[in-house]
Design an enzyme around this catalytic site. Structure first.
Site, PDB file in Angstrom:
ATOM      1  CD  GLU A 287      -2.470   1.253   2.757  1.00 28.54           C
ATOM      2  OE1 GLU A 287      -3.417   2.040   2.896  1.00 28.54           O
ATOM      3  OE2 GLU A 287      -2.078   0.488   3.658  1.00 28.54           O
ATOM      4  CE  LYS A 356      -8.551   1.489   3.170  1.00 24.29           C
ATOM      5  NZ  LYS A 356      -7.532   1.841   4.186  1.00 24.29           N
ATOM      6  CB  CYS A 407      -4.964  -1.014   4.537  1.00 27.26           C
ATOM      7  SG  CYS A 407      -4.473  -0.818   6.273  1.00 27.26           S
TER       8      CYS A 407
END
Length: 533
Positions: A287, A356, A407
């Site tokens: 990430e 995301k 994440c």
């Protein structure tokens, strides 16, 4: 020692909990909650649940008022979550001069907030227990039902926080862990809490060993079924796909320093092009690995030199898959920020990207920003990030379609795969993360354990690449095929495992099976009022 002597000792121990009052009762509840934390990653001392949960039941047994039920549940939760979530406060120390005022909230405020959920759940438990006069195994079942409802609610309300669910204690015990392929992790929590609560029936109006033995027998049966399910499955690999996981181990305090950015990028490139680069098909970075703003627009001349540089990491016919922040501007000059994933091929083209979609409150955006002090910013962002559309299937050159997850969003059971309308069901989960915020604490170990359960629920392998660790590949049955330890800068070249032979029931029906099981236990408990085994 005779059974009578053992029973007498258990009765005396239970009586101490039942008779406890005031601060002593709250202290015992908090201590029992802390004990239950040791059953979870990274300790995995599961037998301690068989001490902590009966203690909670005995404390509640001594309560006759709703406010006492609430206080006991609240104290248990705070005692449980402070040692379980202490690592969140470590993120603030990356810039403690700016975020010192958030330290009490991170260390104590979040556990207290989660304590409200369990406090309310214990009020419901106490009301039903007293209303129906539940004793023996029915009292234990009532607690397990309340606990599971609390876990489910805190996993969904206010964006959700399904961290350290009690079922995650089984991650190293793969035969029992297979239960999540049917019920999901919340269902395994229900089974676990029920089995751990049943020994409370060793003390009471009609003490009996049978409920505790029945709980152990149920776990043994699940383990037998799970071992059978794993036999001969998921041991193969996807043909012509070899991944290189790159874990650069860059400290968070150095990651975004202007004078360090180019060196960080070169470090990633050196690891990516280490010997064996010609034998892999895909190189995967963590990430926000690229320390510069990126765009999904290939015609952006301003990022052309960056893409040309990144292209050197992409193997021929394959791709570099990397995390990076994306800046997007509309026609009026308004800018939006995204935490993204990019697929870069050897000719310097971005062939796919993903934003995301489940952002971290207070980390990537500030909820209720208008009510917060002026000038306050999210810990991981100067400005609020915008959510993308997801989950969805990502098309990759030379590899099966994947479901990308960045994440935090991998922790949400039942929310890691695209809907039925997507063109093709992904054949693997791809999780990029940066746990460098949390240093060498329990957080990265917990995150890796939570992540691995999604593979079993969905019946497909999971690939996780982290900045400082833990990076690794988990197959569709929870077996770790390879990993890079926390705090080690390294690479892992590994084949992509095959998925399960069939799609698990949980992947088909989600939490509908949990609802059926939960309601079934509830109905059985109500019909069995005032009875014991």
């Amino acid at each position: 020692m005779t059974d009578h002597a053992v029973s007498s000792r258990i009765d005396r121990l239970a009586a101490r909990f039942v008779m406890a009052r005031g601060r002593a009762r709250l202290g015992l509840a908090a201590l029992a909650g802390a004990l239950a934390t040791l059953a979870l990653p990274p300790a995995h001392l599961l037998p301690l649940l068989w001490l902590a949960v009966p203690a909670l039941i005995w404390l509640l047994r001594g309560s006759s008022r709703k406010r006492d039920d609430f206080a006991i549940g609240f104290a248990f939760a705070v005692g449980h979550h402070v040692p379980g979530l202490y690592w969140i406060s470590a993120a603030l120390f990356t810039d403690i001069g700016r975020f010192w005022f958030m330290l009490p909230f991170a260390l104590l405020g979040l556990p207290a907030l989660l304590g409200l959920f369990l406090g309310a759940g214990m009020v419901a438990h106490g009301w039903v227990r007293r209303r129906l006069g539940l004793i023996g195994w029915a009292e234990a079942a009532c607690l397990a039902l309340a606990w599971t409802a609390v876990e489910y609610l805190r996993g969904h309300l206010f964006t959700g926080f399904p961290w350290n669910l009690i079922g995650y204690g089984w991650v190293p015990v793969l035969p029992v862990l297979q239960t999540v392929s049917v019920t999901g992790i919340y269902g395994l929590s229900l089974v676990t809490m029920l089995a751990a609560a049943l020994p409370a029936a060793l003390s009471g109006p009609k003490p009996s060993w049978r409920p505790a033995l029945a709980g152990l027998l149920a776990l043994a049966l699940l383990a037998g079924w799970g071992g059978w399910r794993m036999t001969g499955q998921g041991l193969g690999t996807v043909e012509n796909v070899t991944l290189r996981l790159v874990q650069p181990n860059i400290p968070q305090t150095l990651k975004w320093r202007e004078e360090q950015k180019l060196a960080n990028l070169r470090h990633l490139m050196d690891l990516s092009r280490a010997p064996g680069h010609d034998r892999v098909t895909h190189v995967i970075w963590p990430e926000t690995a690229v320390p510069y703003w990126m765009s999904s627009d290939n015609d952006d001349a301003g990022q052309r030199p960056l893409l040309d540089y990144l292209a050197d990491a992409a193997p021929p016919g394959g791709a570099l898959i990397t995390g990076g922040n994306r800046l997007d501007s509309d026609g009026d000059g308004n800018q939006s920020y995204f935490n993204s994933l990019f697929v870069v091929t050897g000719d310097g083209r971005v062939t796919a990207s993903f934003d995301k979609f489940h952002l971290v409150p207070f980390g990537e955006y500030l909820p209720l920003r208008g009510l917060l002090p002026k000038g306050m910013t999210a810990v991981a962002a100067g400005a609020d990030f915008s959510p993308g559309d997801g989950p969805r299937s990502l098309t990759l050159p030379g590899a099966p379609p994947a479901s990308p997850l960045i994440c935090y969003e991998v922790i949400f059971p039942g929310a890691v795969m695209p809907g039925a309308g997507d063109a093709a069901r992904p054949q693997w989960l791809l999780n990029l993360t940066n746990d460098a915020w949390y240093g060498h604490t329990a957080g990265p170990y917990q995150h890796f354990a939570i992540t691995s359960v999604r593979a079993v629920e969905e019946g497909i392998p999971l690939v996780r690449v982290a900045n400082t660790g833990i990076s690794g590949v988990v197959d569709a049955f929870g077996r770790i095929r390879g990993s890079i330890p926390l705090g080690q800068g390294s690479i892992l070249d590994i084949a992509l495992p095959e998925g399960a032979d069939s799609v698990p029931l949980y992947a088909h029906y989600g939490d509908a099976i949990l609802a059926i099981v939960w309601l079934g236990v509830l109905l059985t408990t109500i019909l069995s009022r005032r009875r014991t085994l």
